[in-house]
Motif scaffolding. Structure first.
Motif, PDB file in Angstrom:
ATOM      1  N   ASN A 289       0.856  -1.258   0.016  1.00 21.03           N
ATOM      2  CA  ASN A 289      -0.246  -0.127  -0.069  1.00 21.03           C
ATOM      3  C   ASN A 289       0.974   1.222  -0.312  1.00 21.03           C
ATOM      4  O   ASN A 289       0.829   2.316   0.540  1.00 21.03           O
ATOM      5  CB  ASN A 289      -0.829  -0.011   1.200  1.00 21.03           C
ATOM      6  CG  ASN A 289      -2.483   0.418   0.828  1.00 21.03           C
ATOM      7  OD1 ASN A 289      -2.793   0.642  -0.394  1.00 21.03           O
ATOM      8  ND2 ASN A 289      -2.921   0.991   1.896  1.00 21.03           N
ATOM      9  N   ASP A 290       1.661   0.996  -1.039  1.00 16.78           N
ATOM     10  CA  ASP A 290       3.025   2.417  -0.841  1.00 16.78           C
ATOM     11  C   ASP A 290       3.688   2.617   0.298  1.00 16.78           C
ATOM     12  O   ASP A 290       4.359   3.703   0.469  1.00 16.78           O
ATOM     13  CB  ASP A 290       2.129   3.686  -1.386  1.00 16.78           C
ATOM     14  CG  ASP A 290       1.375   3.472  -2.800  1.00 16.78           C
ATOM     15  OD1 ASP A 290       2.047   2.650  -3.475  1.00 16.78           O
ATOM     16  OD2 ASP A 290       0.742   4.162  -3.311  1.00 16.78           O
ATOM     17  N   GLN A 291       3.863   1.691   1.289  1.00 15.79           N
ATOM     18  CA  GLN A 291       4.684   1.811   2.337  1.00 15.79           C
ATOM     19  C   GLN A 291       6.027   1.662   1.891  1.00 15.79           C
ATOM     20  O   GLN A 291       7.005   2.450   2.429  1.00 15.79           O
ATOM     21  CB  GLN A 291       4.347   0.758   3.457  1.00 15.79           C
ATOM     22  CG  GLN A 291       3.203   1.320   4.324  1.00 15.79           C
ATOM     23  CD  GLN A 291       3.140   0.656   5.545  1.00 15.79           C
ATOM     24  OE1 GLN A 291       4.025   0.110   6.471  1.00 15.79           O
ATOM     25  NE2 GLN A 291       1.847   0.089   6.091  1.00 15.79           N
ATOM     26  N   CYS A 328      -1.101  -3.554   6.049  1.00 14.87           N
ATOM     27  CA  CYS A 328      -0.731  -2.012   5.722  1.00 14.87           C
ATOM     28  C   CYS A 328      -2.029  -1.360   5.282  1.00 14.87           C
ATOM     29  O   CYS A 328      -1.800  -0.271   4.580  1.00 14.87           O
ATOM     30  CB  CYS A 328      -0.045  -2.482   4.199  1.00 14.87           C
ATOM     31  SG  CYS A 328       1.545  -3.188   4.340  1.00 14.87           S
ATOM     32  N   THR A 329      -3.148  -1.703   5.763  1.00 18.09           N
ATOM     33  CA  THR A 329      -4.363  -1.055   5.481  1.00 18.09           C
ATOM     34  C   THR A 329      -4.915  -0.806   6.895  1.00 18.09           C
ATOM     35  O   THR A 329      -4.765  -1.166   7.897  1.00 18.09           O
ATOM     36  CB  THR A 329      -5.384  -1.676   4.795  1.00 18.09           C
ATOM     37  OG1 THR A 329      -5.673  -2.829   5.459  1.00 18.09           O
ATOM     38  CG2 THR A 329      -4.812  -2.218   3.215  1.00 18.09           C
ATOM     39  N   SER A 330      -5.910   0.259   6.955  1.00 16.33           N
ATOM     40  CA  SER A 330      -6.658   0.548   7.938  1.00 16.33           C
ATOM     41  C   SER A 330      -8.062   1.387   7.673  1.00 16.33           C
ATOM     42  O   SER A 330      -8.039   1.647   6.214  1.00 16.33           O
ATOM     43  CB  SER A 330      -5.884   1.485   9.151  1.00 16.33           C
ATOM     44  OG  SER A 330      -5.617   3.038   8.423  1.00 16.33           O
ATOM     45  N   ASP A 332      -8.920   4.275   7.824  1.00 14.94           N
ATOM     46  CA  ASP A 332      -8.116   5.544   7.367  1.00 14.94           C
ATOM     47  C   ASP A 332      -7.423   5.522   6.083  1.00 14.94           C
ATOM     48  O   ASP A 332      -6.914   6.346   5.493  1.00 14.94           O
ATOM     49  CB  ASP A 332      -7.703   6.281   8.431  1.00 14.94           C
ATOM     50  CG  ASP A 332      -8.427   6.599   9.613  1.00 14.94           C
ATOM     51  OD1 ASP A 332      -9.609   6.731   9.207  1.00 14.94           O
ATOM     52  OD2 ASP A 332      -7.980   6.902  10.913  1.00 14.94           O
ATOM     53  N   ASN A 333      -6.660   4.176   6.070  1.00 15.70           N
ATOM     54  CA  ASN A 333      -5.982   4.198   4.881  1.00 15.70           C
ATOM     55  C   ASN A 333      -6.335   2.783   3.997  1.00 15.70           C
ATOM     56  O   ASN A 333      -5.625   1.755   4.383  1.00 15.70           O
ATOM     57  CB  ASN A 333      -4.558   3.993   5.257  1.00 15.70           C
ATOM     58  CG  ASN A 333      -3.301   3.848   4.320  1.00 15.70           C
ATOM     59  OD1 ASN A 333      -3.739   4.406   3.374  1.00 15.70           O
ATOM     60  ND2 ASN A 333      -2.482   3.035   4.530  1.00 15.70           N
ATOM     61  N   LYS A 336      -5.037   0.559  -1.616  1.00 11.52           N
ATOM     62  CA  LYS A 336      -5.208   1.486  -2.971  1.00 11.52           C
ATOM     63  C   LYS A 336      -5.167   0.719  -4.263  1.00 11.52           C
ATOM     64  O   LYS A 336      -5.488   1.277  -5.419  1.00 11.52           O
ATOM     65  CB  LYS A 336      -4.058   2.535  -3.012  1.00 11.52           C
ATOM     66  CG  LYS A 336      -3.809   3.348  -1.927  1.00 11.52           C
ATOM     67  CD  LYS A 336      -2.326   4.074  -1.918  1.00 11.52           C
ATOM     68  CE  LYS A 336      -2.239   5.045  -0.447  1.00 11.52           C
ATOM     69  NZ  LYS A 336      -0.885   5.475  -0.466  1.00 11.52           N
TER      70      LYS A 336
END
Length: 366
Positions: A289-291, A328-330, A332-333, A336
């Motif tokens: 997720n772009d981390q 890698c998600t939440s 709020d995030n 993608k």
């Protein structure tokens, strides 16, 4: 008496252009002076000995260090990686001998004889006086029978392992044996690195294990011919990001790899004996997720001598559509990206290349 003020127009922005995800219209502005931002000015060296530790806390600490580099630079040298230097030296020796053969001998493994484009290819560049050799490459891929952890595959799954179409020199069995031994060693290292990436991203360290039982792997023996330092086009390999999950690069001591930082400045990755260069690919950036960041790089051999390198590209099983990692998600995030099947993605790239060849362009410029 009146005065006239002179207005000085700001300088036009300058850009570095690069190839990513099938397109060449990607660019990064070159930032200097007050416009410059904090970014890396050298490629960090990471000791990964503890990723093999029996102590979880030691593995976790190593994973955090690796993850920090993957989030900020996307490139690192790794040392204490567990691969024998004697084997590395032997592989380079074999590569030099392979590329020193007459062109007609290497063409016996021409990539366009293979349904999956495994084998030998030569790349040219345009010059004021015609064409010059940019590089030669021998490509081979994952062979399930060579895996240290031999997978149980259905006939359909086996057919997706494109290494079953590898082309090898018939009169040089030692070459095949050495390259497959090297592949086996890097498979072990790659699975350990992937567990480290998972842990560093906050997932269970075995998160990826079920989808790397028969992974998509490509290894390329690269030979970059000497180039005139005054030549208009110095790129042995143009600016790009790798589309796979990650790359383990074995480079000789000549140098030529350059990494693009956030200011649009290329930073040399000078060779360090006993290390590999590891970089994040587009696919790992996507599922993190772009981390993690997939960093643009290029190769320029202005040394005046032959340069050799061996990139090892590692990714997931070909029959799996890999989603963004839940870790890698939440709320709020959210994720993608949609899941991507690497077999479908790479098959399309190979189809387009074969189509280009059938249209009359063989040893492609570029």
């Amino acid at each position: 008496m009146s005065t006239t003020a002179t207005v000085v127009a700001p300088p036009e922005p300058q850009y570095e252009y690069y190839f990513r995800d099938g397109t060449t219209d990607n660019k990064r502005e070159i930032l200097t002076g007050d416009k410059a931002v904090p970014t890396f000015e050298e490629v960090p060296v990471v000791d990964i000995e503890n990723i093999f530790s029996n102590d979880f806390d030691e593995r976790l600490q190593a994973a955090k260090e690796v993850a920090e580099v993957c989030k900020t630079v996307g490139f690192m040298y790794i040392k204490n990686h567990g691969v024998s230097q004697d084997l590395i030296d032997e592989v380079f020796d074999m590569s030099r001998k392979y590329h020193a053969q007459p062109l007609e001998v290497k063409k016996e493994q021409d990539v366009y004889q293979s349904p999956t484009l495994r084998g030998y290819e030569i790349h040219y560049t345009k010059t004021p006086t015609g064409e010059a050799v940019k590089k030669g490459s021998f490509l081979y891929s994952y062979d399930p029978d060579n895996d240290p952890q031999v997978p149980k595959l259905t006939p359909e799954q086996r057919e997706l392992c494109i290494g079953i179409h590898n082309q090898w020199p018939e009169k040089w069995p030692e070459f095949r044996a050495t390259m497959l031994k090297y592949q086996a060693e890097l498979l072990k290292l790659s699975r350990a690195l992937l567990r480290t990436f998972a842990l560093g991203l906050g997932a269970d360290e075995n998160y990826f294990d079920p989808i790397v039982t028969a992974p998509f792997v490509s290894i390329i023996l690269q030979h970059y011919a000497p180039r005139d330092p005054q030549a208009e086009d110095l790129d042995g390999l143009g600016a790009h990001s790798d589309f796979e999950t990650f790359t383990i690069l074995n480079q000789d001591m000549i140098g030529g790899l350059e990494i693009l930082n956030k200011n649009g400045i290329y930073i040399p990755a000078k060779p360090i004996r006993g290390t590999f260069v590891v970089n994040v690919g587009d696919f790992l950036q996507r599922i993190s997720n772009d981390q993690f960041v997939s960093t643009v790089h290029r190769v320029r051999n202005s040394s005046g001598v032959n340069r050799y390198s061996i990139p090892f590209f590692f990714s997931f099983n070909m029959d799996v559509a890999v989603p963004v990692m839940p870790a890698c998600t939440s709320e709020d995030n959210p994720a993608k990206y949609e899941p991507r099947n690497l077999h479908e993605y790479t098959a399309e790239r190979r189809r387009l290349k074969m189509e280009t060849h059938k249209n009359g362009i063989h040893d492609a410029l570029g």
